[in-house]
Design an enzyme around this catalytic site. Structure first.
Site, PDB file in Angstrom:
ATOM      1  CG  HIS A   1      -1.950   1.205   1.327  1.00 38.19           C
ATOM      2  ND1 HIS A   1      -1.834   2.180   2.194  1.00 38.19           N
ATOM      3  CD2 HIS A   1      -2.856   1.588   0.186  1.00 38.19           C
ATOM      4  CE1 HIS A   1      -2.782   2.982   1.861  1.00 38.19           C
ATOM      5  NE2 HIS A   1      -3.339   2.758   0.687  1.00 38.19           N
ATOM      6  CG  HIS A   2       3.301   2.738  -2.436  1.00 37.10           C
ATOM      7  ND1 HIS A   2       4.194   2.594  -3.607  1.00 37.10           N
ATOM      8  CD2 HIS A   2       4.186   1.970  -1.320  1.00 37.10           C
ATOM      9  CE1 HIS A   2       5.129   1.853  -3.141  1.00 37.10           C
ATOM     10  NE2 HIS A   2       5.169   1.578  -2.085  1.00 37.10           N
ATOM     11  CD  GLU A   3      -3.509   7.660   0.612  1.00 39.58           C
ATOM     12  OE1 GLU A   3      -4.497   6.983   0.378  1.00 39.58           O
ATOM     13  OE2 GLU A   3      -3.616   9.024  -0.221  1.00 39.58           O
TER      14      GLU A   3
ATOM     15  CD  GLU B   1      -8.327   7.683  -3.287  1.00 38.44           C
ATOM     16  OE1 GLU B   1      -9.207   7.100  -2.768  1.00 38.44           O
ATOM     17  OE2 GLU B   1      -6.937   7.431  -2.792  1.00 38.44           O
TER      18      GLU B   1
ATOM     19  CD  GLU C   1     -11.781   4.595  -4.543  1.00 34.90           C
ATOM     20  OE1 GLU C   1     -12.110   4.326  -3.307  1.00 34.90           O
ATOM     21  OE2 GLU C   1     -10.948   5.687  -4.536  1.00 34.90           O
TER      22      GLU C   1
ATOM     23  CD  GLU D   1     -13.093   5.020  -0.078  1.00 39.69           C
ATOM     24  OE1 GLU D   1     -12.095   4.483   0.439  1.00 39.69           O
ATOM     25  OE2 GLU D   1     -13.027   6.184  -0.931  1.00 39.69           O
TER      26      GLU D   1
HETATM   27  C1  NOJ Z   1      -8.708   6.071  -0.130  1.00 41.47           C
HETATM   28  C2  NOJ Z   1      -8.779   4.624  -0.582  1.00 41.47           C
HETATM   29  O1  NOJ Z   1      -9.959   4.610  -1.641  1.00 41.47           O
HETATM   30  C3  NOJ Z   1      -9.174   3.670   0.646  1.00 41.47           C
HETATM   31  O2  NOJ Z   1      -9.338   2.419   0.180  1.00 41.47           O
HETATM   32  C4  NOJ Z   1      -7.873   3.719   1.633  1.00 41.47           C
HETATM   33  O3  NOJ Z   1      -8.364   3.261   2.651  1.00 41.47           O
HETATM   34  C5  NOJ Z   1      -7.628   5.323   1.821  1.00 41.47           C
HETATM   35  N1  NOJ Z   1      -7.660   6.105   0.682  1.00 41.47           N
HETATM   36  C6  NOJ Z   1      -6.402   5.631   2.637  1.00 41.47           C
HETATM   37  O4  NOJ Z   1      -5.262   5.083   2.004  1.00 41.47           O
HETATM   38 CA    CA Z   2     -11.249   6.446  -2.137  1.00 39.39          CA
END
Ligand code: NOJ
Ligand code: CA
Length: 686
Positions: free
Chosen positions: A372-374, A453, A471, A477
């Protein structure tokens, strides 16, 4: 005499318009380029009637002469293609590319050097055209003039989300008269009173800005390109082509879903051997954060701990899942992570998360960690660390990364050469290029990318098959309590709008609806203020078939699956890679019935078929002829359908599971409850 001269002049002027037409292979669809009134234009006819009337083509630039008025058209070349190609993974293995192509040139009457070409491909189910600008100069596009001019716009309904807003593509779909649309994202879906359906979108969005539709006058829209941070639209140096502008057309809603023109208009795979790309199913340390059981940041409720991850890996291994997504594993989540994008590290774990240990454990269990890369929109911060982050994940055996760009849609952060922060749209040229750079770089490390996003999908998975999902719409969510939930019509709406673009990581499969969180207030509301998924449990199962993605999450907490093993069996049995897909029935925003045939992968039998059916707030009785099943086979239909008195609001858990023998000559009758669904596995019998 004078009147006669004027008339003669007028007649010669009118007859001077040149026209060049190209028809679809079945001749039902045609595209005509004209220079009526000396303006570069095109129109589209379907089954002998105009659908898009004359609409402009061309550009204006910051400095170069405009490509606007006083152009004439001439034919350059034609071609016909009938090829079939194979997708490495997908909703269908073989895709037929059957079209007639026409290349035309528009030349300025005052400056023969000022010229552009338009290449059109006309399929039986739609049209794509793109600009090819031969100029050698640097150009700054200030407007793309392309118009979509809907004929009889008072007879049409549109299904759309607003463009260029802060939530990017994450809006509830509106159903309005076409004439009431102001600025809309694509795919943009329109239904005429006579049943004709049209979807406007684009294909192969590369080194260009995303196109939205901006109302000019009733029924007439023009391309609205997402601006760069400096207000200009697109910068080009030398000859360039634009993405394809696509118009899918059919007699019914399902024709839009059964069309593959956007994939056909993209370039073939550029990655070579892609056998390392893996469709599959995953669970994750994720929903727990959204419903507030866990936090992304450090502390007592930190979700991404070694211990939790090992537990999830045990659960995944026991139930046959391929991966475990872990969000919140890396430094940067503490404090206001949406504002602090530059604090994210893509290599440093929190002390209570041992990357080596969990991945080693996963190897023993046959389960992969999903990375995961936020970025919270910090493009420059991410680009600076991207290769290191990828190298680390590759080293420990990760093969898929979910990325995230949580920031308002106009606020993706890019530092310029002077280190000044610039703010970009999700679909600006700079950010479009970032996403492709991300995916191409990931391919060097044999990593697949699932972008959240993200900019909208334009079929680039054909060219870069490691862009495995994304997405780009309101996903599950939104049902977790931090926002107004998706209303009952959301899935049958997505099926005919967002899903026309490509796979979506919606994350289906919520089994426990009783966590209702407090209303955070102030957010736009759905049709009801019940802060939980507004669906039945059968509808959650049906989403695995209806909403295509080669990677699917079983979203809920393990304990909620353990509590309902019978329903969980369907999630365990459903594949994510298909040899054939057919939209059987449906109406935009009302209901959808999808049939898909499994591809042989990871032990799934290539003989099995699956059906997913989903309805909006209205219960529905469906009659589904099983004529899509293989003629020579017998099947056990394993049916998961809304139980007696099921209703999303009052009785969401009522589920009937029934097994019966069927063949291709049978018909299946299903009663779907309000916001309900049905999921069926047709297990081929030996
Ligand atoms: C938005 C993503 O759509 C979601 O799945 C994720 O948990 C959050 N960002 C945090 O990264
Ligand atoms: Ca999202």
């Amino acid at each position: 005499m004078r009147a006669l001269l004027i008339l003669l002049f007028w007649v010669s002027f009118v007859t001077e318009a040149n026209e060049v037409t190209v028809k679809s292979p079945n001749k039902q669809l045609s595209l005509t380029f004209t220079d009526t009134n000396n303006i570069a234009q095109y129109r589209i006819d379907f089954e002998g009637k105009p659908v898009l009337g004359e609409g402009k083509l061309g550009f204006t630039f910051a400095e170069a002469a405009p490509m606007y008025r006083d152009f004439t058209v001439k034919e350059v070349s034609r071609n016909s293609v009938d090829n079939t190609w194979a997708q490495p993974w997908g909703e269908q293995t073989l895709i037929r590319d059957h079209h007639n192509e026409l290349l035309v040139q528009f030349v300025s009457e005052t400056d023969s050097q000022n010229t552009f070409l338009v290449r059109a491909r006309v399929f039986d189910d739609g049209v794509g055209f793109r600009y090819e600008v031969p100029s050698q100069d640097k150009r700054v596009i200030t407007r793309e003039l392309t118009e979509f001019n809907f004929v009889d716009s008072h007879k049409a309904t549109a299904y759309w989300i607003p463009a260029h807003g802060r939530e990017r593509y994450e809006y509830l779909y509106r159903t309005t008269p076409l004439q009431e649309v102001y600025k809309a994202h694509t795919p943009f879906t329109v239904k005429y009173d006579n049943g004709v359906h049209v979807a406007i979108h684009e294909a192969a969005l590369v080194d260009y800005a995303g196109m939205s539709l901006d109302k000019q006058e009733l029924g007439r829209f023009s391309a609205a390109l997402a601006p760069r941070h400096d207000g200009s639209l697109v910068h080009k140096n030398g000859p360039f082509t634009t993405p394809w502008r696509t118009v899918t057309i059919g007699d019914k809603a399902t024709d839009l879903v059964n069309s593959y023109i956007a994939l056909n208009l993209n370039e073939p795979n550029k990655l070579g051997d892609v056998s390392w790309i893996e469709p599959g199913k995953y669970v994750g340390i994720w929903w727990g954060m959204h419903i507030d059981d866990f936090t992304w940041g450090s502390g007592d409720k930190h979700g991404a701990t070694t211990e939790n991850t090992l537990r999830y890996m045990d659960f995944a291994a026991e139930h046959g899942f391929d991966g475990v997504l872990v969000e919140g594993w890396n430094i940067g989540w503490d404090g206001d992570w949406i504002a602090n994008s530059e604090l994210f590290s893509f290599t440093q774990s929190y002390p209570d998360f041992d990357l080596e240990k969990v991945t080693q454990y996963g190897k023993e269990k046959g389960v992969k960690l999903i990375g995961h890369h936020e970025t919270s929109g910090g493009i420059t911060n991410y680009e600076a660390q991207m290769e290191e982050g990828f190298a680390l994940y590759q080293k420990v055996g990760v093969s898929q990364i979910k990325t995230g760009y949580v920031a308002h849609g106009q606020n993706l952060k890019v530092r310029d050469d002077n280190n000044l922060m610039r703010y970009e749209f999700t679909d600006s040229q700079r950010v479009v290029n970032h996403f492709i750079h991300n995916v191409k770089t990931a391919a060097k490390y044999q990593l697949s990318i699932n972008t959240h996003e993200s900019v909208k999908d334009t079929g680039l998975r054909r060219t870069y098959p490691n862009w495995i999902s994304r997405e780009s719409a309101r996903g599950q969510e939104y049902n977790s309590g931090w926002a107004a939930p998706n209303p009952p019509e959301h899935i049958p709406m997505l099926a005919f709008t967002r899903m026309l673009a490509g796979p979506m990581d919606f994350t289906p499969g919520i089994f426990n609806f009783d966590y209702i969180r407090k209303n955070d207030g102030g957010v736009e509301w759905g049709k009801s203020n019940v802060m939980r998924p507004q669906t039945t449990i059968a509808k959650q199962l049906a989403q695995y078939v209806v909403l295509y993605s080669p990677i699917q999450m079983a979203t809920d907490l393990p304990k909620n699956y353990e509590a309902k093993p019978d329903a969980f069996q369907f999630i365990k049995d459903v594949p994510t890679d298909w040899s054939e897909s057919i939209a059987l029935q449906g109406e935009v925003g009302d209901f959808i019935v999808m049939a898909r045939k499994a591809r042989a992968h990871k032990g799934y039998s290539a003989d099995d078929w699956f059906v997913g059916a989903i309805t909006d707030e209205n219960a529905i009785d469906l009659t589904i002829p099983l004529d899509f099943l293989d003629k020579d086979k017998k099947y056990e239909a394993q049916i998961y359908v809304d139980g007696k008195d099921a209703h999303w609001e009052t009785n969401p858990y009522a589920l009937t599971i029934e097994h019966k023998k069927v063949t291709t000559t049978d018909t299946l009758s299903l009663h779907l409850a309000a916001s309900g669904g049905a999921a069926v596995r047709f297990k081929a019998l030996p």
